[in-house]
Design a protein around this motif. Structure first.
Motif, PDB file in Angstrom:
ATOM      1  N   ILE A   1     -39.896  33.014 -20.905  1.00  0.00           N
ATOM      2  CA  ILE A   1     -39.083  31.855 -21.281  1.00  0.00           C
ATOM      3  C   ILE A   1     -39.958  30.716 -21.812  1.00  0.00           C
ATOM      4  CG2 ILE A   1     -37.440  30.111 -20.464  1.00  0.00           C
ATOM      5  CD1 ILE A   1     -36.398  32.296 -18.480  1.00  0.00           C
ATOM      6  N   PRO A   2     -40.949  30.233 -21.041  1.00  0.00           N
ATOM      7  CA  PRO A   2     -41.775  29.141 -21.581  1.00  0.00           C
ATOM      8  C   PRO A   2     -42.678  29.606 -22.726  1.00  0.00           C
ATOM      9  CG  PRO A   2     -42.573  29.798 -19.416  1.00  0.00           C
ATOM     10  CD  PRO A   2     -41.277  30.525 -19.647  1.00  0.00           C
ATOM     11  N   TYR A   3     -43.068  30.866 -22.716  1.00  0.00           N
ATOM     12  CA  TYR A   3     -43.939  31.394 -23.769  1.00  0.00           C
ATOM     13  C   TYR A   3     -43.239  31.356 -25.123  1.00  0.00           C
ATOM     14  CZ  TYR A   3     -47.309  34.400 -26.109  1.00  0.00           C
ATOM     15  OH  TYR A   3     -48.252  34.896 -26.970  1.00  0.00           O
ATOM     16  N   LEU A   4     -41.977  31.805 -25.168  1.00  0.00           N
ATOM     17  CA  LEU A   4     -41.216  31.779 -26.423  1.00  0.00           C
ATOM     18  C   LEU A   4     -40.913  30.349 -26.844  1.00  0.00           C
ATOM     19  CD1 LEU A   4     -40.109  34.418 -28.007  1.00  0.00           C
ATOM     20  CD2 LEU A   4     -41.056  34.795 -25.767  1.00  0.00           C
ATOM     21  N   ALA A   5     -40.676  29.465 -25.878  1.00  0.00           N
ATOM     22  CA  ALA A   5     -40.443  28.058 -26.201  1.00  0.00           C
ATOM     23  C   ALA A   5     -41.696  27.462 -26.854  1.00  0.00           C
ATOM     24  CB  ALA A   5     -40.065  27.280 -24.949  1.00  0.00           C
ATOM     25  N   GLN A   6     -42.854  27.813 -26.317  1.00  0.00           N
ATOM     26  CA  GLN A   6     -44.129  27.326 -26.874  1.00  0.00           C
ATOM     27  C   GLN A   6     -44.322  27.811 -28.311  1.00  0.00           C
ATOM     28  OE1 GLN A   6     -47.541  28.772 -24.743  1.00  0.00           O
ATOM     29  NE2 GLN A   6     -48.966  27.514 -25.893  1.00  0.00           N
ATOM     30  N   LEU A   7     -43.878  29.044 -28.596  1.00  0.00           N
ATOM     31  CA  LEU A   7     -44.001  29.592 -29.943  1.00  0.00           C
ATOM     32  C   LEU A   7     -42.922  29.055 -30.885  1.00  0.00           C
ATOM     33  CD1 LEU A   7     -44.761  33.360 -29.210  1.00  0.00           C
ATOM     34  CD2 LEU A   7     -46.359  31.620 -30.051  1.00  0.00           C
ATOM     35  N   GLY A   8     -41.899  28.424 -30.319  1.00  0.00           N
ATOM     36  CA  GLY A   8     -40.808  27.898 -31.129  1.00  0.00           C
ATOM     37  C   GLY A   8     -39.856  28.968 -31.638  1.00  0.00           C
TER      38      GLY A   8
ATOM     39  N   LEU B   1     -44.700  42.446 -27.670  1.00  0.00           N
ATOM     40  CA  LEU B   1     -45.427  41.198 -27.897  1.00  0.00           C
ATOM     41  C   LEU B   1     -46.215  41.240 -29.203  1.00  0.00           C
ATOM     42  CD1 LEU B   1     -46.660  40.277 -24.307  1.00  0.00           C
ATOM     43  CD2 LEU B   1     -44.969  39.058 -25.699  1.00  0.00           C
ATOM     44  N   ALA B   2     -46.769  42.398 -29.534  1.00  0.00           N
ATOM     45  CA  ALA B   2     -47.483  42.533 -30.810  1.00  0.00           C
ATOM     46  C   ALA B   2     -46.512  42.322 -31.972  1.00  0.00           C
ATOM     47  CB  ALA B   2     -48.154  43.897 -30.909  1.00  0.00           C
ATOM     48  N   LEU B   3     -45.331  42.930 -31.893  1.00  0.00           N
ATOM     49  CA  LEU B   3     -44.344  42.764 -32.945  1.00  0.00           C
ATOM     50  C   LEU B   3     -43.874  41.308 -33.031  1.00  0.00           C
ATOM     51  CD1 LEU B   3     -42.757  43.997 -35.207  1.00  0.00           C
ATOM     52  CD2 LEU B   3     -41.098  44.831 -33.535  1.00  0.00           C
ATOM     53  N   LEU B   4     -43.714  40.661 -31.894  1.00  0.00           N
ATOM     54  CA  LEU B   4     -43.355  39.241 -31.874  1.00  0.00           C
ATOM     55  C   LEU B   4     -44.356  38.433 -32.695  1.00  0.00           C
ATOM     56  CD1 LEU B   4     -42.057  36.580 -30.822  1.00  0.00           C
ATOM     57  CD2 LEU B   4     -43.503  36.850 -28.786  1.00  0.00           C
TER      58      LEU B   4
ATOM     59  N   GLY C   1     -32.095  36.088 -46.304  1.00  0.00           N
ATOM     60  CA  GLY C   1     -30.973  35.795 -45.424  1.00  0.00           C
ATOM     61  C   GLY C   1     -30.850  36.696 -44.208  1.00  0.00           C
ATOM     62  N   ASP C   2     -31.738  37.681 -44.080  1.00  0.00           N
ATOM     63  CA  ASP C   2     -31.670  38.579 -42.924  1.00  0.00           C
ATOM     64  C   ASP C   2     -31.848  37.821 -41.614  1.00  0.00           C
ATOM     65  OD1 ASP C   2     -31.202  40.874 -44.360  1.00  0.00           O
ATOM     66  OD2 ASP C   2     -33.200  41.735 -44.064  1.00  0.00           O
ATOM     67  N   LYS C   3     -31.188  38.335 -40.581  1.00  0.00           N
ATOM     68  CA  LYS C   3     -31.327  37.830 -39.219  1.00  0.00           C
ATOM     69  C   LYS C   3     -31.855  38.977 -38.376  1.00  0.00           C
ATOM     70  CE  LYS C   3     -27.531  34.617 -39.730  1.00  0.00           C
ATOM     71  NZ  LYS C   3     -26.221  34.195 -39.242  1.00  0.00           N
ATOM     72  N   ILE C   4     -32.991  38.769 -37.752  1.00  0.00           N
ATOM     73  CA  ILE C   4     -33.659  39.823 -36.983  1.00  0.00           C
ATOM     74  C   ILE C   4     -33.653  39.435 -35.509  1.00  0.00           C
ATOM     75  CG2 ILE C   4     -35.846  41.038 -36.621  1.00  0.00           C
ATOM     76  CD1 ILE C   4     -36.476  40.332 -39.609  1.00  0.00           C
ATOM     77  N   LEU C   5     -33.289  40.384 -34.663  1.00  0.00           N
ATOM     78  CA  LEU C   5     -33.339  40.169 -33.220  1.00  0.00           C
ATOM     79  C   LEU C   5     -34.288  41.202 -32.631  1.00  0.00           C
ATOM     80  CD1 LEU C   5     -32.243  38.583 -30.786  1.00  0.00           C
ATOM     81  CD2 LEU C   5     -30.527  40.375 -30.537  1.00  0.00           C
ATOM     82  N   LEU C   6     -35.348  40.729 -32.012  1.00  0.00           N
ATOM     83  CA  LEU C   6     -36.358  41.589 -31.401  1.00  0.00           C
ATOM     84  C   LEU C   6     -36.070  41.737 -29.912  1.00  0.00           C
ATOM     85  CD1 LEU C   6     -39.128  43.064 -31.345  1.00  0.00           C
ATOM     86  CD2 LEU C   6     -40.177  40.821 -31.052  1.00  0.00           C
ATOM     87  N   GLY C   7     -35.915  42.967 -29.458  1.00  0.00           N
ATOM     88  CA  GLY C   7     -35.799  43.240 -28.031  1.00  0.00           C
ATOM     89  C   GLY C   7     -37.181  43.085 -27.420  1.00  0.00           C
ATOM     90  N   LEU C   8     -37.345  42.100 -26.565  1.00  0.00           N
ATOM     91  CA  LEU C   8     -38.661  41.748 -26.035  1.00  0.00           C
ATOM     92  C   LEU C   8     -38.748  42.079 -24.552  1.00  0.00           C
ATOM     93  CD1 LEU C   8     -41.307  40.329 -26.972  1.00  0.00           C
ATOM     94  CD2 LEU C   8     -40.333  38.230 -26.058  1.00  0.00           C
ATOM     95  N   SER C   9     -39.605  43.052 -24.224  1.00  0.00           N
ATOM     96  CA  SER C   9     -39.792  43.433 -22.825  1.00  0.00           C
ATOM     97  C   SER C   9     -40.936  42.656 -22.181  1.00  0.00           C
ATOM     98  CB  SER C   9     -40.099  44.929 -22.730  1.00  0.00           C
ATOM     99  OG  SER C   9     -41.374  45.207 -23.303  1.00  0.00           O
ATOM    100  N   GLY C  10     -41.858  42.205 -23.004  1.00  0.00           N
ATOM    101  CA  GLY C  10     -43.062  41.567 -22.487  1.00  0.00           C
ATOM    102  C   GLY C  10     -44.235  42.529 -22.466  1.00  0.00           C
TER     103      GLY C  10
ATOM    104  N   CYS D   1     -35.536  36.507 -30.259  1.00  0.00           N
ATOM    105  CA  CYS D   1     -35.843  37.570 -29.306  1.00  0.00           C
ATOM    106  C   CYS D   1     -34.797  37.569 -28.196  1.00  0.00           C
ATOM    107  CB  CYS D   1     -37.214  37.345 -28.675  1.00  0.00           C
ATOM    108  SG  CYS D   1     -38.570  37.399 -29.850  1.00  0.00           S
ATOM    109  N   ALA D   2     -34.630  38.725 -27.580  1.00  0.00           N
ATOM    110  CA  ALA D   2     -33.715  38.860 -26.446  1.00  0.00           C
ATOM    111  C   ALA D   2     -34.355  39.742 -25.383  1.00  0.00           C
ATOM    112  CB  ALA D   2     -32.391  39.464 -26.888  1.00  0.00           C
ATOM    113  N   THR D   3     -34.136  39.360 -24.144  1.00  0.00           N
ATOM    114  CA  THR D   3     -34.610  40.134 -23.004  1.00  0.00           C
ATOM    115  C   THR D   3     -33.476  40.248 -22.003  1.00  0.00           C
ATOM    116  OG1 THR D   3     -36.867  39.298 -23.254  1.00  0.00           O
ATOM    117  CG2 THR D   3     -36.298  40.235 -21.116  1.00  0.00           C
ATOM    118  N   VAL D   4     -33.296  41.421 -21.435  1.00  0.00           N
ATOM    119  CA  VAL D   4     -32.344  41.619 -20.356  1.00  0.00           C
ATOM    120  C   VAL D   4     -33.148  41.733 -19.061  1.00  0.00           C
ATOM    121  CG1 VAL D   4     -30.578  43.129 -19.378  1.00  0.00           C
ATOM    122  CG2 VAL D   4     -30.698  42.788 -21.862  1.00  0.00           C
ATOM    123  N   ASP D   5     -32.901  40.799 -18.160  1.00  0.00           N
ATOM    124  CA  ASP D   5     -33.561  40.812 -16.854  1.00  0.00           C
ATOM    125  C   ASP D   5     -32.650  41.548 -15.874  1.00  0.00           C
ATOM    126  OD1 ASP D   5     -34.723  40.367 -14.393  1.00  0.00           O
ATOM    127  OD2 ASP D   5     -34.871  38.193 -14.629  1.00  0.00           O
TER     128      ASP D   5
END
Length: 91
Positions: A74-81, A36-39, A22-31, A58-62
């Protein structure tokens, strides 16, 4: 991810009970290569665990600077689902 990396991650997760049902994990993704390896490790872990064991996104602050443009994520994460939270916060 390499088999060696995944083996190490699986060991650490087991040793320290890092993910519970039931854990919910949020990865801070810089790119960068580390996030990206952790992703990709988390994507692989989702395949190895029973459905619903954990969810992640994942979350990114621009910051809106020319030196850093995370928009290609944005499209990369969409492609990965993978659920992606993109926050545009001009500094």
């Amino acid at each position: 991810p390499s088999a060696k990396l995944m083996k190490t991650i699986m060991w650490a997760m087991s040793e320290w009970s890092m993910i519970q049902p039931g854990d919910k994990i949020l990865l801070g993704l810089s790119g960068g290569k580390d996030s990206l390896a952790l992703l990709h490790c988390l994507v692989e872990l989702k395949k190895r665990f029973p459905p619903g064991m954990f969810t992640f996104g994942c979350a990114t602050v621009d910051p809106g600077t020319e030196a850093y443009n995370p928009r290609p994520l944005i499209p990369y994460l969409a492609q990965l689902g993978v659920d992606y939270h993109y926050l545009d916060v001009p500094i």
